[in-house]
Design an enzyme around this catalytic site. Sequence first.
Site, mmCIF file in Angstrom:
data_model
loop_
_atom_site.group_PDB
_atom_site.id
_atom_site.type_symbol
_atom_site.label_atom_id
_atom_site.label_comp_id
_atom_site.label_asym_id
_atom_site.label_seq_id
_atom_site.Cartn_x
_atom_site.Cartn_y
_atom_site.Cartn_z
ATOM 1 N N GLU A 67 0.812 -1.212 0.000
ATOM 2 C CA GLU A 67 0.000 0.000 0.000
ATOM 3 C C GLU A 67 0.852 1.271 0.000
ATOM 4 O OE1 GLU A 67 -2.514 -3.253 1.895
ATOM 5 O OE2 GLU A 67 -0.426 -2.553 2.102
ATOM 6 N N PHE A 129 -12.109 -7.271 13.636
ATOM 7 C CA PHE A 129 -10.986 -7.712 12.802
ATOM 8 C C PHE A 129 -10.627 -6.627 11.789
ATOM 9 C CE2 PHE A 129 -9.492 -9.927 8.891
ATOM 10 C CZ PHE A 129 -8.282 -10.381 9.404
ATOM 11 N N GLN A 130 -9.364 -6.241 11.766
ATOM 12 C CA GLN A 130 -8.802 -5.227 10.876
ATOM 13 C C GLN A 130 -9.465 -3.854 11.046
ATOM 14 O OE1 GLN A 130 -8.538 -6.828 6.821
ATOM 15 N NE2 GLN A 130 -6.530 -7.678 7.333
ATOM 16 N N LYS A 179 -18.056 -0.422 5.590
ATOM 17 C CA LYS A 179 -18.511 -1.430 4.630
ATOM 18 C C LYS A 179 -20.019 -1.367 4.408
ATOM 19 C CE LYS A 179 -17.334 -6.161 3.321
ATOM 20 N NZ LYS A 179 -16.615 -7.396 3.741
ATOM 21 N N MET A 492 24.458 8.387 2.795
ATOM 22 C CA MET A 492 24.397 9.674 3.482
ATOM 23 C C MET A 492 24.654 9.522 4.977
ATOM 24 S SD MET A 492 24.188 12.878 3.012
ATOM 25 C CE MET A 492 23.329 13.316 1.499
#
Length: 577
Positions: A67, A129-130, A179, A492
Amino acid sequence: MEILKEKKSRTTTKKPMRISGAEAIVHCLLAEGVDLIYGYPGGAIMPVYDELYKFQDRLTHILTRHEQGATHAAQGYARVSGRVGVAMATSGPGATNLVTGLADAQIDSTPMVCITGQVPRHLLGSDAFQETDIVGISTPVTKWNYQITKASEIPEILAKAFFIAKSGRPGPVLVDITKNAQFDELDFEYKKCTSVRSYTPVPKIDPRALEQAAELINQAKKPLIVWGQGVILGQAEQELQAFIEKTGIPAAWTIMGESAIPTSHPLNVGMVGMHGNYGPNVLTNECDVLLAVGMRFDDRVTGSLDTYAKQAKVIHFEIDPAEINKNVKADIPLLGDSKESLSLLLPLVKKNTHEDWHQEFKKKDEIEFDTVIKNDLKPTKAGLTMGEVIEAINIASGNRAVIVTDVGQHQMIACRYAKFEQSKSNITSGGLGTMGFALPAAIGAKQGAPDREVVAVIGDGGYQMTIQELGVIFQHQIPVKIVVLNNDHLGMVRQWQELFFESRYASTVMVNPDFVKIAEGYHIEAKRVSERKDLQSTIDEMIASDKPYFLEVKVEKEDNVFPMIPSGASVSDIRLK
């Protein structure tokens, strides 16, 4: 009577469509002109993906491999095309994986709309969940965010999201959609948003401030312009160039502003900042009037604020009132759109050349060339330098490539030595400094400007943070050219350890895999160069290819990037070695 009936039938308003929230989301995107989305599906966003499947002929979805890659690809697309980038993810870890890209887009003022799925409304707050509070998490790193819990909210909120993302000072917006709102139906009508109460994206220009600025500029003996990305975002490139050419004022740029004015322009005096050019950095503390155009006085530009341009009167062109007097006090703030401000100011300023002042920049250029540049571009050492590679890309591309850089030594070298003749050519992570940015951003840049050559210049450390996005390049045959400058170090950080930590290289030595074999595993043509005699011909071959191409260049392991202003030091304390 029949005439009246006919007139009535012609003026009857079309009934709204009765559709699901998920389908409404797709119609909103289409209404905003979106034709490309980057994302990753999951349970809480699945209804939207089901609708996307039905609209494949009108909306292209690119499945990134992470993502975070979706957000950086959307950023690259937005930065090159000037349009709003769109990314999509599911709830929980899918949503939280967007946060780095959101933060990057926020500080670099990139217009982006991220849509995330969320658990159903009745489960909010239950640790389902999630489930995660992505609105709370993303609030500090977004321009605006909102959680939709009812289908009827979708058209208005998404219209508002696109307006806020692209108006005024652009930035990222996140819309979280439960949802149930995706499954439920609504009477769909879409109206683009043109204003939001209490939000003034473009401040009104003060005519008196313009007159005061013109008076200062006309009296100045040693004026200096420093421009930033605000010029590009405001599409003010032509206005800035006209202003520079009339006034004869030397003009320098921040890394985010690079390419707004051609590198070859005689009044372009180079880059300011920690690894910028010697002349514009040192002479910032000698100018009498400093014109800051669309830049925010970042600490990497100013060094110590206690000593920065204290002798100068400061004119600050800025669209965001929050930036005025935030870091550097403005004697004359010019709030408003930079394109309009420069257009209105142009007739008020006198024609000038400032020849004696320009000679001071040329003297500093000669010092920098003898001390730094010739060693970077025409080295006598056996090993290849990063500067040589950038110069070879310039030659092969005719200074026309879009160069997308990651973060580190290679980034500073690329910004110093890349040559650009066209705006929106330097794509980099400036404010946040996100390693892993370049590979997915290059994908978005190529899809945002398919007719332009796009070269990703990446260090061996940052490359491995998003290396999985090679899968996107392979799957969609996106002809991005990837150049990894491999010095087997986190370069760096290693440089700072050498200079300031007595060469204690703690966790900066990289034991790298065979990058060529990995690229070949994705069926991408790949080569490795370690000798000077092969460099230009191989880069010529890479640029000439119409397919994806990976090139690893083995460079000197312990080269440093100079000039350098040590952290917290004055711009006058810039080091050349």
